[in-house]
Scaffold this motif. Structure first.
Motif, short mmCIF file in Angstrom:
data_model
loop_
_atom_site.label_atom_id
_atom_site.label_comp_id
_atom_site.label_asym_id
_atom_site.label_seq_id
_atom_site.Cartn_x
_atom_site.Cartn_y
_atom_site.Cartn_z
N LEU A 87 84.93 16.29 10.18
CA LEU A 87 84.47 17.28 9.20
C LEU A 87 85.54 17.51 8.14
O LEU A 87 85.24 17.67 6.95
N GLY A 88 86.81 17.50 8.57
CA GLY A 88 87.90 17.63 7.59
C GLY A 88 87.92 16.48 6.61
O GLY A 88 88.10 16.67 5.40
N ASN A 89 87.72 15.26 7.10
CA ASN A 89 87.66 14.10 6.21
C ASN A 89 86.47 14.17 5.27
O ASN A 89 86.55 13.75 4.10
N LEU A 90 85.36 14.69 5.79
CA LEU A 90 84.17 14.85 4.94
C LEU A 90 84.46 15.80 3.78
O LEU A 90 84.13 15.50 2.62
N TYR A 91 85.09 16.92 4.06
CA TYR A 91 85.45 17.86 3.00
C TYR A 91 86.44 17.23 2.01
O TYR A 91 86.37 17.45 0.79
N TYR A 92 87.38 16.45 2.54
CA TYR A 92 88.38 15.82 1.67
C TYR A 92 87.72 14.87 0.68
O TYR A 92 88.06 14.84 -0.50
N ASN A 93 86.77 14.07 1.16
CA ASN A 93 86.09 13.12 0.29
C ASN A 93 85.20 13.81 -0.74
O ASN A 93 84.90 13.23 -1.79
N LYS A 94 84.78 15.03 -0.46
CA LYS A 94 83.95 15.79 -1.38
C LYS A 94 84.77 16.76 -2.24
O LYS A 94 84.23 17.67 -2.86
N GLU A 95 86.09 16.51 -2.29
CA GLU A 95 86.99 17.30 -3.14
C GLU A 95 87.03 18.78 -2.73
O GLU A 95 87.33 19.64 -3.55
N LYS A 96 86.73 19.05 -1.47
CA LYS A 96 86.86 20.42 -0.96
C LYS A 96 88.13 20.48 -0.12
O LYS A 96 88.10 20.62 1.10
N THR A 97 89.26 20.39 -0.82
CA THR A 97 90.53 20.24 -0.13
C THR A 97 90.95 21.46 0.69
O THR A 97 91.54 21.29 1.76
N PRO A 98 90.70 22.69 0.25
CA PRO A 98 91.08 23.82 1.13
C PRO A 98 90.34 23.79 2.46
O PRO A 98 90.94 24.03 3.52
N GLU A 99 89.02 23.51 2.41
CA GLU A 99 88.25 23.42 3.65
C GLU A 99 88.72 22.24 4.50
O GLU A 99 88.78 22.32 5.73
N ALA A 100 89.07 21.15 3.82
CA ALA A 100 89.56 19.97 4.55
C ALA A 100 90.85 20.29 5.29
O ALA A 100 91.01 19.95 6.47
N ALA A 101 91.78 20.95 4.61
CA ALA A 101 93.05 21.29 5.25
C ALA A 101 92.84 22.23 6.43
O ALA A 101 93.50 22.09 7.48
N ASN A 102 91.91 23.15 6.31
CA ASN A 102 91.65 24.09 7.40
C ASN A 102 91.13 23.36 8.64
O ASN A 102 91.59 23.60 9.77
N ARG A 103 90.16 22.45 8.46
CA ARG A 103 89.61 21.73 9.61
C ARG A 103 90.63 20.76 10.21
O ARG A 103 90.70 20.58 11.43
N LEU A 104 91.45 20.15 9.38
CA LEU A 104 92.46 19.24 9.91
C LEU A 104 93.53 19.99 10.69
O LEU A 104 94.07 19.46 11.68
N ARG A 105 93.87 21.19 10.25
CA ARG A 105 94.80 22.00 11.04
C ARG A 105 94.22 22.28 12.43
O ARG A 105 94.93 22.22 13.45
N GLN A 106 92.94 22.65 12.45
CA GLN A 106 92.29 22.92 13.74
C GLN A 106 92.30 21.68 14.63
O GLN A 106 92.54 21.78 15.84
N ALA A 107 92.05 20.53 14.02
CA ALA A 107 92.06 19.29 14.82
C ALA A 107 93.46 19.00 15.34
O ALA A 107 93.63 18.52 16.49
N HIS A 108 94.50 19.30 14.54
CA HIS A 108 95.86 19.04 14.98
C HIS A 108 96.24 19.93 16.16
O HIS A 108 96.98 19.50 17.07
N GLU A 109 95.74 21.16 16.20
CA GLU A 109 96.08 22.08 17.28
C GLU A 109 95.55 21.61 18.64
O GLU A 109 96.14 21.92 19.67
N ILE A 110 94.42 20.90 18.63
CA ILE A 110 93.82 20.49 19.90
C ILE A 110 93.97 18.99 20.16
O ILE A 110 93.44 18.48 21.15
N SER A 111 94.65 18.30 19.26
CA SER A 111 94.81 16.85 19.44
C SER A 111 95.74 16.58 20.61
O SER A 111 96.64 17.37 20.92
N GLY A 112 95.54 15.43 21.22
CA GLY A 112 96.33 15.09 22.40
C GLY A 112 97.22 13.89 22.21
O GLY A 112 98.44 13.95 22.40
N SER A 113 96.70 12.76 21.79
CA SER A 113 97.47 11.52 21.70
C SER A 113 98.28 11.48 20.41
O SER A 113 97.99 12.17 19.42
#
Length: 301
Positions: A87-113
């Protein structure tokens, strides 16, 4: 039935009821445990189904449907790194960078590998770069390289982010210096204005303290000088007027007479010649009279 026997039966009934309650709780707990073991698989299947729907929508450039499917997946399983990352990548490609950064932060918090952390932080750095948040971009790229130091693209982006951050800081310093210079110039101008006002106040005070007679004498001298200048101006105007008059008198003399007419000057010269001729004749007559000889006064024709 005796009272003692009745009391014993009541106590036994209470024991049976308590035991039944314990058995019910135990059975319920076992059922819940079995259900809980089955739910993660069911949730995973549903999440995967939503992710497939989102990918299909992306293939058809249906942004709204893809976003809705990713949101459903996240609602079903908030711990889904793939749903938040995509979803973060989707926002990034649609030039919605604030939303993209927010979703990517969330993904980073729960990422494992490490691989997930590298990919997430790389894209997070790109989102910060688009928002001109260069300091945050530098940190994101550094985190990406910590998980995969061999990625040259991330290393290049990090160098670019550092350069942009340096230029931003230099511009901020220059703007700060300019603001300080403007404030300093403003203070100097205010001081000059204050000094000017103080000087004007002193001049006015000196004028008020100046003796009255001296002021009157000065006014008188200025008046006399003005009268003298006026007189000289009048003389000059009269002189110019006289010269212009002479020119105007001379102009008629310089005018050429009309064809077939005598000019006034020619008439005057002719009259003077006739007077001279008449005078000569009169003088001759007078001379003859003096000799006693009769002289013919008329001309022979």
């Amino acid at each position: 039935m005796k009272e003692s026997e009745r009391r014993i039966r009541m106590e036994n009934n209470l024991k049976y009821r308590s035991l039944a309650t314990v058995l019910f709780v135990a059975i319920t707990s076992c059922f819940s445990l079995l259900t809980a073991q089955e739910n993660p698989k069911k949730i995973e299947r549903e999440v995967n189904e939503y992710l497939r729907e989102a990918e299909d929508a992306m293939g058809e450039n249906d942004f709204a449907s893809a976003e809705a499917s990713y949101r459903k997946a996240i609602a079903k399983d908030p711990s889904s790194t793939a749903a938040k990352y995509n979803l973060g990548n989707l926002y990034y490609n649609k030039e919605k960078t604030p939303e993209a950064a927010n979703r990517l932060r969330q993904a980073h918090e729960i990422s494992g590998s490490k691989e997930e952390k590298h990919r997430i932080n790389h894209n997070l750095g790109n989102s910060f770069m688009k928002q001109k948040e260069y300091k945050e971009a530098v940190e994101a790229y550094k985190n990406a390289l910590r998980n995969d130091p061999s990625d040259e693209e991330t290393r290049y982006n990090l160098a670019l982010a550092k350069k942009m951050l340096e230029e931003e800081q230099q511009n901020q310093d220059q703007n700060q210096d300019q603001n300080e210079d403007q404030e300093e110039n403003k203070d100097q101008q205010e001081n000059q204005d204050d000094q000017k006002k103080d000087g004007e106040g002193g001049d006015k005070e000196n004028q008020d303290n100046q003796p009255k007679d001296e002021g009157e004498n000065e006014n008188k001298e200025n008046q006399d000088k003005g009268d003298q200048d006026k007189e000289e101006q009048d003389q000059k105007e009269q002189q110019d007027k006289g010269e212009n008059g002479d020119e105007q008198e001379q102009q008629p003399q310089q005018q050429q007479p009309a064809q077939g007419q005598l000019s006034p000057q020619q008439i005057k010269s002719l009259l003077n010649a006739m007077d001279n001729e008449e005078k000569k004749v009169q003088d001759k007559i007078n001379a003859e009279k003096a000799k006693g000889v009769k002289v013919q006064s008329e001309k022979d024709w």
